[in-house]
Design an enzyme around this catalytic site. Structure first.
Site, PDB file in Angstrom:
ATOM      1  CG  HIS A 397      -2.188   0.792   0.983  1.00 31.22           C
ATOM      2  ND1 HIS A 397      -2.175   2.148   0.768  1.00 31.22           N
ATOM      3  CD2 HIS A 397      -3.492   0.423   0.926  1.00 31.22           C
ATOM      4  CE1 HIS A 397      -3.413   2.583   0.599  1.00 31.22           C
ATOM      5  NE2 HIS A 397      -4.226   1.550   0.684  1.00 31.22           N
ATOM      6  CG  ASP A 401      -3.831   4.453  -4.520  1.00 30.06           C
ATOM      7  OD1 ASP A 401      -4.280   3.820  -5.500  1.00 30.06           O
ATOM      8  OD2 ASP A 401      -3.625   5.674  -4.549  1.00 30.06           O
TER       9      ASP A 401
END
Length: 424
Positions: A397, A401
């Site tokens: 992440h 994203d």
């Protein structure tokens, strides 16, 4: 001046460009260790503790509490090794000297030119780490922590950070080939055992990477169902003129589609380098496969530019060399993306662990025939049988994203379900 380190404001969130020091938790002359909070920093999203990852003594606080809009990388603190050195920095302003190193690695604002290929010269040929005039090795706190966890000597790791500084990605990439493989006989045996075998050197490295990855990388997973009807039909057509043993497999087409999806969404084809992201032009894929004593991940280079037949031949050669233990060491280097396919074992889906410093890995399950509604239902045919496969993208992440990961899977699904585009 005594040996010291000028600590810069770290990036405490992926989008952080500047911050405010709301409170110092230590004062000048105080000692600290790994895990101790140095100060509290207000970022663009929240107030975060800045924790130390090594031992030291606060020599000089350069930025008082309440200072606002401090840019990432700006000096905020000087640390020293000896308490007697604190007095020497009483009036010091934090200017750079030959013995100064910053605590964070900042990416260049714009690279002078696109990165065309991965630099792999350092792999398996470790060189001495960068040192200053006092013999101190330049390494980030995280790199020191990882090297300590993996029992790697910092002085033998090649640094790729600013001025040859060792960063965490260098520790992940390092492997001392001369390191002896431990035998089960080296450990005290509590119970009887039926057999003993040595593990492969490269499998050991992969295990260490996987352990650190699961502990330190913020994983998330995205899964999509792929309709394979068109791809299976295309595979039959491609294999009509192929001789026995020379056929193109479904896995080859799926790997080729992954490389083109990486070109369509290049953010996925990247490395996490602590405080910046390194994006690559070429798509070099590590293809996970089983060996006699564990899983290994040989490298296929420049997949996006190779034809389907060339990829098929290379995968067959790699599989054969792994079976015969004749694979060259260079194939075990890190690529920019990884693929693991467990469909042959009947596994429906999997959520693989990201291989650092890569940002993503694709997990492929078994192809299954399902009854689904017909595209153009008639009175006689309301349903049809189609072949589907579950594909899961595991992402870091910090680099990719959820929206970017979804875009990659969308591009991948389009390529798989319209396989003619693989030939363009």
């Amino acid at each position: 001046l005594p040996t010291h380190v000028v600590v810069g404001l770290p990036a405490l969130s992926p989008t952080m460009e500047s911050g405010t020091i709301s409170k110092w938790m230590l004062k000048e002359g105080d000692s600290f260790g790994p895990g101790d909070v140095l100060c509290q920093v207000e970022t663009d999203k929240a107030t975060v503790d800045f924790e130390s990852q090594e031992d030291g003594i606060v020599g000089k606080i350069l930025v008082p509490a309440g200072s606002k809009e401090i840019k990432v990388g700006d000096p905020i603190l000087i640390t020293v090794e000896e308490e007697s050195s604190v007095e020497a920095f009483k009036n010091h302003k934090g200017e750079e000297t030959s013995t100064v190193e910053t605590s964070n690695e900042v990416a260049p604002s714009k690279p002078s030119q696109p990165i065309k290929e991965i630099e792999t010269e350092k792999k398996f040929t470790p060189k001495s780490g960068a040192k200053n005039s006092t013999g101190r090795i330049f390494a980030s706190p995280k790199a020191k922590y990882l090297a300590n966890q993996m029992n790697y000597p910092l002085e033998k790791i090649t640094g790729t950070g600013p001025n040859g500084r060792i960063i965490s990605a260098d520790v992940y990439e390092y492997k001392e080939i001369s390191e002896p493989i431990k035998s089960p006989e080296d450990f005290d045996q509590v119970e009887e055992y039926s057999s003993v075998h040595q593990t492969e050197d490269f499998s050991d490295l992969l295990r260490q990477k996987m352990t650190l990855s699961k502990q330190t990388i913020p994983h998330y997973y995205l899964t999509v169902d792929l309709n394979l009807d068109e791809m299976l039909e295309s595979m039959k057509l491609l294999n009509q003129s192929s001789s026995e043993g020379d056929e193109i497999s479904l896995n080859v087409l799926l790997v080729k589609a992954a490389s083109l999806a990486c070109k369509a969404v290049p953010s996925v084809n990247s490395f996490w380098m602590e405080n910046f992201v390194r994006q690559f032009e070429e798509v070099n894929i590590n293809l996970f496969m089983a060996s006699e004593f564990g899983v290994i991940s040989p490298l296929i280079r420049n997949v996006q530019s190779k034809g389907i037949k060339a990829i098929s031949n290379e995968i067959k050669d790699l599989t054969e060399s792994v079976k015969e233990k004749s694979a060259d060491k260079s194939i075990h280097q890190s690529g920019t993306f990884s693929v693991i396919n467990l469909g042959s074992y009947g596994i429906n889906s999997l959520s693989p662990i990201v291989v650092p410093p890569q940002a993503c890995i694709l997990g492929l399950g078994a192809a299954e025939r399902k009854v689904v509604p017909s595209d153009s239902p008639s009175k006689d045919e309301v349903y049809k049988i189609s072949t589907y496969l579950k594909a899961t993208l595991s992402c870091d992440h910090r680099v990719v994203d959820g929206a970017v990961g979804a875009q990659w899977l969308q591009a991948y699904k389009k390529l798989v379900e319209n396989p003619i585009t693989l030939l363009l």
